[in-house]
Write a protein that holds these residues in place. Structure first.
Motif, short mmCIF file in Angstrom:
data_model
loop_
_atom_site.label_atom_id
_atom_site.label_comp_id
_atom_site.label_asym_id
_atom_site.label_seq_id
_atom_site.Cartn_x
_atom_site.Cartn_y
_atom_site.Cartn_z
N HIS A 125 0.78 -1.26 -0.07
CA HIS A 125 -0.23 -0.14 -0.09
C HIS A 125 1.22 1.14 -0.07
O HIS A 125 1.90 1.20 0.48
N ARG A 126 0.59 2.45 -0.52
CA ARG A 126 1.36 3.55 -0.41
C ARG A 126 0.91 4.68 0.64
O ARG A 126 -0.39 4.72 0.99
N LEU A 127 1.68 4.68 1.62
CA LEU A 127 1.57 5.43 2.86
C LEU A 127 2.32 6.90 2.56
O LEU A 127 3.42 6.95 2.47
N ILE A 128 1.52 7.88 2.70
CA ILE A 128 1.90 9.11 2.35
C ILE A 128 1.78 9.92 3.75
O ILE A 128 0.63 10.02 4.51
N GLY A 129 2.89 10.58 4.27
CA GLY A 129 2.88 11.47 5.65
C GLY A 129 2.62 12.78 5.45
O GLY A 129 3.14 13.34 4.36
N VAL A 130 1.59 13.38 6.07
CA VAL A 130 1.54 15.05 6.10
C VAL A 130 1.51 15.67 6.99
O VAL A 130 0.92 15.18 8.44
N ASP A 131 2.12 16.83 7.35
CA ASP A 131 2.24 17.53 8.56
C ASP A 131 2.57 18.91 8.08
O ASP A 131 3.00 19.26 7.09
N TRP A 132 1.95 19.92 8.94
CA TRP A 132 2.37 21.33 8.82
C TRP A 132 3.62 21.83 9.47
O TRP A 132 4.23 23.01 9.04
N SER A 133 4.15 21.06 10.24
CA SER A 133 5.44 21.40 10.77
C SER A 133 6.42 20.98 10.11
O SER A 133 6.77 19.98 9.80
N GLN A 134 7.39 22.03 9.71
CA GLN A 134 8.44 21.83 8.93
C GLN A 134 9.77 21.03 9.69
O GLN A 134 10.26 19.92 9.16
N ASP A 135 9.64 21.18 11.24
CA ASP A 135 10.59 20.44 11.75
C ASP A 135 10.10 18.94 11.96
O ASP A 135 11.06 18.19 11.69
N ALA A 136 8.92 18.84 11.90
CA ALA A 136 8.47 17.34 12.03
C ALA A 136 8.70 16.54 10.76
O ALA A 136 9.08 15.62 10.62
N LEU A 137 8.63 17.38 9.51
CA LEU A 137 8.70 16.80 8.42
C LEU A 137 10.22 16.30 7.85
O LEU A 137 10.42 15.40 7.38
N LYS A 138 11.06 17.06 8.53
CA LYS A 138 12.70 16.88 8.33
C LYS A 138 12.86 15.51 9.10
O LYS A 138 13.43 14.75 8.51
N ARG A 139 12.28 15.36 10.26
CA ARG A 139 12.61 14.23 10.71
C ARG A 139 11.80 13.06 10.25
O ARG A 139 12.37 11.71 10.22
N ALA A 140 10.81 13.13 9.87
CA ALA A 140 9.94 12.15 9.12
C ALA A 140 10.39 11.53 7.71
O ALA A 140 10.05 10.42 7.36
N ARG A 141 11.18 12.42 7.28
CA ARG A 141 12.06 11.93 5.94
C ARG A 141 12.92 10.58 6.30
O ARG A 141 13.03 9.76 5.43
#
Length: 245
Positions: free
Chosen positions: A72-88
């Motif tokens: 399945h294709r799992l896409i992460g979404v957040d509006w915190s730039q700091d969180a997204l940096k770690r999510a990568r």
């Protein structure tokens, strides 16, 4: 017990961009929620599905779920730039998006499922958020929502003793009147009954409501916390599976 920190956020957005603010959830809750979603979607050989992890934080919940959602294709979404940096480090597709204002950067009915883990308690406008989640879900799409339980077994005792319930916060600058040390920005809390009614009113049909333990419970009480999961209304964490009507 009162603790304070030097943080002085000008607004809620500043608070969540602070790297010191926790953006990860408990592994046990994430695993239970992932199992519920995997059972609802079925194997990918019947057709790959698109799953949006809205409010993905640092991506650890998605990383826990990924082995159960192979194909399945799992896409992460957040509006915190700091969180997204770690999510990568955990997500192939981390995308910036908002639940209110401009809305999520996805077309209507594009998603088969939405993971909404430990997010709703942080929102100023949860009604608009569920409207947006409903928009991006296809008819019959799955909503997997988790949130702390205001009526957790220990909170009932704390209230009787005149102590502020665990998970609740009266300030973004420190903890006042309850156990704990971390300020995480909780604005709203739900009981099992309130959550069920709220999600139903937003245009979803509740399929299942379960309980999960809380990783912050002191070690001597963790066995009791796991036992409380047998009854969602007493559990630390509420896990809700609903479908778009």
């Amino acid at each position: 017990m009162t603790t304070s920190t030097p943080r002085r956020p000008r607004e809620l957005r500043d608070f969540y961009e602070d790297p010191a603010v926790p953006v990860a959830s408990g592994a046990s809750r994430s695993l239970r929620q992932a199992r519920m979603l995997a059972a609802a979607l079925g194997p990918a050989d019947a057709g790959a599905r698109t799953i949006l992890d809205v409010g993905c934080g640092d991506g650890t919940a998605a990383a826990t779920a990924a082995p159960l959602l192979t194909g399945h294709r799992l896409i992460g979404v957040d509006w915190s730039q700091d969180a997204l940096k770690r999510a990568r480090a955990h997500l192939t597709y981390p995308i910036r998006g908002e639940l209110t204002g401009a809305g999520l950067p996805f077309g209507t009915g594009c998603a088969d499922a939405v993971l909404f883990s430990e997010v709703i308690e942080h929102l100023v406008d949860p009604d608009a958020a569920l409207d947006e989640l409903r928009r991006v879900l296809r008819p019959g799409g799955h909503l997997m929502l988790s949130t702390p339980n205001l009526a957790a077994w220990y909170n009932r005792g704390l209230l009787l003793a005149g102590v502020q319930p665990v998970f609740s916060e009266v300030s973004l600058r420190g903890i006042h009147g309850r156990p704990g040390r971390e300020v995480v920005g909780h604005l709203r809390l739900y009981t099992a009954r309130a959550l069920r009614e709220f999600v139903t009113a937003a245009g979803f049909r509740v399929v299942r409501l379960e309980g999960a333990p809380f990783h912050g419970v002191p070690r001597p009480l963790r066995a009791l916390d796991r036992l409380a999961c047998a009854r969602a209304s007493l559990a630390s964490i509420l896990l809700l599976h609903a479908r778009k009507t």
